[in-house]
Motif scaffolding. Structure first.
Motif, PDB file in Angstrom:
ATOM      1  N   UNK A  99      33.153  20.494  56.575  1.00  0.00           N
ATOM      2  CA  UNK A  99      32.516  21.279  57.650  1.00  0.00           C
ATOM      3  C   UNK A  99      33.069  20.937  59.018  1.00  0.00           C
ATOM      4  N   UNK A 142      43.294  24.491  50.589  1.00  0.00           N
ATOM      5  CA  UNK A 142      42.612  25.568  49.863  1.00  0.00           C
ATOM      6  C   UNK A 142      41.096  25.413  49.841  1.00  0.00           C
ATOM      7  N   UNK A 143      40.588  24.458  50.616  1.00  0.00           N
ATOM      8  CA  UNK A 143      39.138  24.292  50.679  1.00  0.00           C
ATOM      9  C   UNK A 143      38.562  23.465  49.549  1.00  0.00           C
ATOM     10  N   UNK A 144      39.418  22.874  48.694  1.00  0.00           N
ATOM     11  CA  UNK A 144      38.905  21.982  47.656  1.00  0.00           C
ATOM     12  C   UNK A 144      38.415  20.687  48.289  1.00  0.00           C
ATOM     13  N   UNK A 145      37.320  20.150  47.776  1.00  0.00           N
ATOM     14  CA  UNK A 145      36.803  18.876  48.271  1.00  0.00           C
ATOM     15  C   UNK A 145      37.720  17.754  47.796  1.00  0.00           C
TER      16      UNK A 145
ATOM     17  N   UNK B  95      32.752  25.372  41.836  1.00  0.00           N
ATOM     18  CA  UNK B  95      32.737  25.737  43.256  1.00  0.00           C
ATOM     19  C   UNK B  95      31.323  25.595  43.800  1.00  0.00           C
ATOM     20  N   UNK B  99      31.957  27.312  49.095  1.00  0.00           N
ATOM     21  CA  UNK B  99      33.373  27.414  48.720  1.00  0.00           C
ATOM     22  C   UNK B  99      33.713  28.775  48.133  1.00  0.00           C
ATOM     23  N   UNK B 120      37.987  34.575  44.656  1.00  0.00           N
ATOM     24  CA  UNK B 120      38.261  33.256  44.089  1.00  0.00           C
ATOM     25  C   UNK B 120      37.795  33.182  42.635  1.00  0.00           C
ATOM     26  N   UNK B 143      28.884  28.338  58.917  1.00  0.00           N
ATOM     27  CA  UNK B 143      29.308  27.324  57.939  1.00  0.00           C
ATOM     28  C   UNK B 143      28.245  26.287  57.632  1.00  0.00           C
TER      29      UNK B 143
END
Lengths: 402, 402
Positions: A99, A142-145, B95, B99, B120, B143
């Motif tokens: 975030x 890619x927004x993966x944790x 996800x 996400x 996605x 967000x």
């Protein structure tokens, strides 16, 4: 008024009572007029129990999913601390790493921070919030944790400090600073008020476990002062600062590591294999403490590695597969390493003093190494504590009393 | 080959054993050639224990921070289920709501889904993954993490189903379907193979607790069939489908609610106050089951609300503050409501049958209401079970045996 980043480890936020103590301390600092950013770890023990759950359902869990799982601990700490601070009458807001724009590589479980956007943090600081950020985690492109590996919350704290140009980063833990030696081994060990980044990096690499090495490297790179201190006594701890800010001193501390093994590959016809071996070790992320190489008396190349005892069997098998010859590898277990850390320790006088200690006490070094800021001696594990005490007496006590 | 969304509730993923059972079931469905999306709840009990932790540090936790805290439960379920499915040799990826682009309003703790991006999900389905999504949560336009309120995972499942044009949504729970009446009260209650959306919405609003009302409304809006079934027996449960797909039937089921109160404001000089009162109730999100208004014998306006017993005192105080006159409010406690649900229940013949039951058994209704698909009778709580059995015998058993 200062801009302060405070990081609290797992033991500091492990239950409601500890969380409330942390909240009080943060509020006290805020009421003194400082802008406060807080980085939190997962509650003590939670990460281990989540790993256990993962292993119950999968013998080799996907790295990506493990990071999704492990990142929840810090999120719990962050939300609860935010609530505890609001209960004390101050505005607080929590953010997860993703975030708040902590961008990392996509090396799951061991990601590196690439960038942090300061905007959201500064916006909330300017509207009088305490800003709480989950340590140890971010997101890839890619927004993966992702998570940063063990001790990664220290790195988060320093990286956040650098991104917002904090005046200082305070790392709160369950010890009250860095000591000249492990106080459980060396009774007259004393707390060090101040060490340089270089010395701290040497100490971390040579057995001092209090600060994550990567976080100190990052602090050195951005010139952020770290104050390592206790979340239990709240007393002044140890400052880690730029070398130029340090007063000169010879030996800052004595560190040690036990449970090491020395692995020697002898009778090599040429050293062509060596780079292959190093590649194997690098790929498997095997931590090699020391390397020495040379020609042995019969004219063959020889190379020795110092590594964790528990890795020795696996590594010797890996190398055997590569070299295809069993007799070439010699393994010595039950070793330890004692190091003297400090700017200028490589002086002939100091090295001479240690040689005298080793000779007088019948301790034979198996390997040695020196750098500008460290002198290390690999000895039989049974001699580690003794050598540590002797070196502390000779190199620290004497110069303190001089 | 079908595109299936399966949702698993908290009891279905509460421990390792249950998770592994769910993984096997999902894999079985995938191996039959279906594309699988799975929506998971938090492990049973976790949400409650997190709320308890929050209340320990703050007597009135910020809604935003509560959502940061509560969203971790589903994340744990999602990551673990992904690992369990991979262990069975299939690709899986988890996800979080944010996400996967689940955009919501910013009503923390009770957000509404505004939009879901299917890209996605479809991308991963097309590369042969089982896609696992955390239920109950999303992110607002800034967000911030939001949650959808109790039962919100059902809504997530249906909204995801609509976004990807799923062939069906399967809601797995710890009951094996919808019954003609609560089997603990009415012994000969039977499982209903199929109900319409409208009937299901009436049932949910009138005491049937198996499906979240919002999820059924959403399914009706997008014409997504829901199959409600057990994650313990894995047997066929109850289908909830569009009205046009239903065979006609009179009474589908008898539902009941206990613990209700009737609050009557009498002696109102005019009905000007009524809209103010309704505004107060709306602002406080007080669930009013029934409203009736009219003139009483002395010519004054009168309005009655049916609501949860535990809300009665708070609501009567709120209204007293507004109206400033204590004597105007009359509260009746210990009430319950029995409803007959089904398309066409408002028929004169049916209403007549119930009237006869009430008369013959000396049960006096305190309030009544009817709609195209439900008939409801508010009676003393002690009469609820009896009335339910009588109505089940008369309206369901008789027509089944006819």
């Amino acid at each position: 008024m200062a801009l302060i980043v405070q990081k609290f480890g797992g033991t500091s936020v492990k239950d409601t009572e500890r969380l409330q103590e942390v909240a009080k301390w943060v509020v006290k600092n805020k009421e003194e007029g400082n802008k406060m950013v807080v980085v939190v770890s997962a509650p003590g023990g939670m990460t281990d129990s989540l790993i256990k759950r993962a292993e119950e359902v999968n013998s080799n869990p996907q790295g990506r999913e493990l990071d999704v799982l492990l990142s929840v601990g810090e999120q719990i700490s962050a939300a609860l601390l935010s609530m505890a601070i609001e209960q004390l009458g101050h505005k607080a807001i929590s953010f997860t790493g993703p975030q708040v724009g902590i961008k990392t590589t996509n090396d799951f479980n061991n990601a590196k921070i690439l960038d942090i956007s300061p905007e959201k943090i500064m916006e909330k600081l300017n509207s009088d919030h305490v800003v709480i950020i989950t340590g140890f985690q971010g997101a890839d492109e890619n927004g993966n944790i992702t998570t940063l590996g063990r001790g990664g919350s220290d790195t988060t704290a320093v990286a956040v400090g650098a991104a917002i140009s904090a005046d200082q980063v305070e790392i709160y833990t369950d010890v009250d600073g860095i000591y000249t030696a492990d106080p459980r081994v060396v009774k007259n060990a004393g707390k060090i008020p101040q060490v340089s980044f270089t010395e701290m990096i040497e100490m971390a690499g040579k057995g001092a476990k209090v600060l994550h090495c990567r976080s100190v490297e990052l602090a050195a790179k951005y010139g952020i002062d770290i104050h390592l201190r206790s979340a239990f006594t709240w007393e002044e701890g140890t400052w880690v600062k730029g070398d130029e800010k340090m007063e000169k001193a010879m030996v800052r501390g004595i560190t040690h590591v036990k449970g090491l093994a020395k692995l020697t590959i002898t009778q090599l016809e040429s050293n062509n294999y060596l780079s292959d071996v190093m590649d194997i070790l690098e790929d498997r992320e095997i931590d090699i403490r020391l390397v020495s190489q040379g020609l042995n008396p019969s004219g063959h190349f020889e190379i020795s590695f110092l590594l964790e005892e528990k890795e020795a069997v696996r590594v010797s098998k890996l190398i055997q597969e590569k070299l295809g010859n069993k007799e070439n590898i010699d393994v010595k277990l039950n070793l330890g390493m004692v190091s003297a850390i400090g700017i200028g320790v490589r002086s002939n006088r100091l090295q001479g003093s240690v040689m005298r200690i080793l000779n007088n006490n019948g301790i034979k070094p198996k390997m040695m190494s020196s750098s500008e800021t460290s002198l290390s001696y690999v000895v039989a594990e049974e001699n580690v504590d003794k050598l540590k005490r002797l070196m502390h007496d000779e190199l620290i006590e004497k110069s303190l009393s001089a």
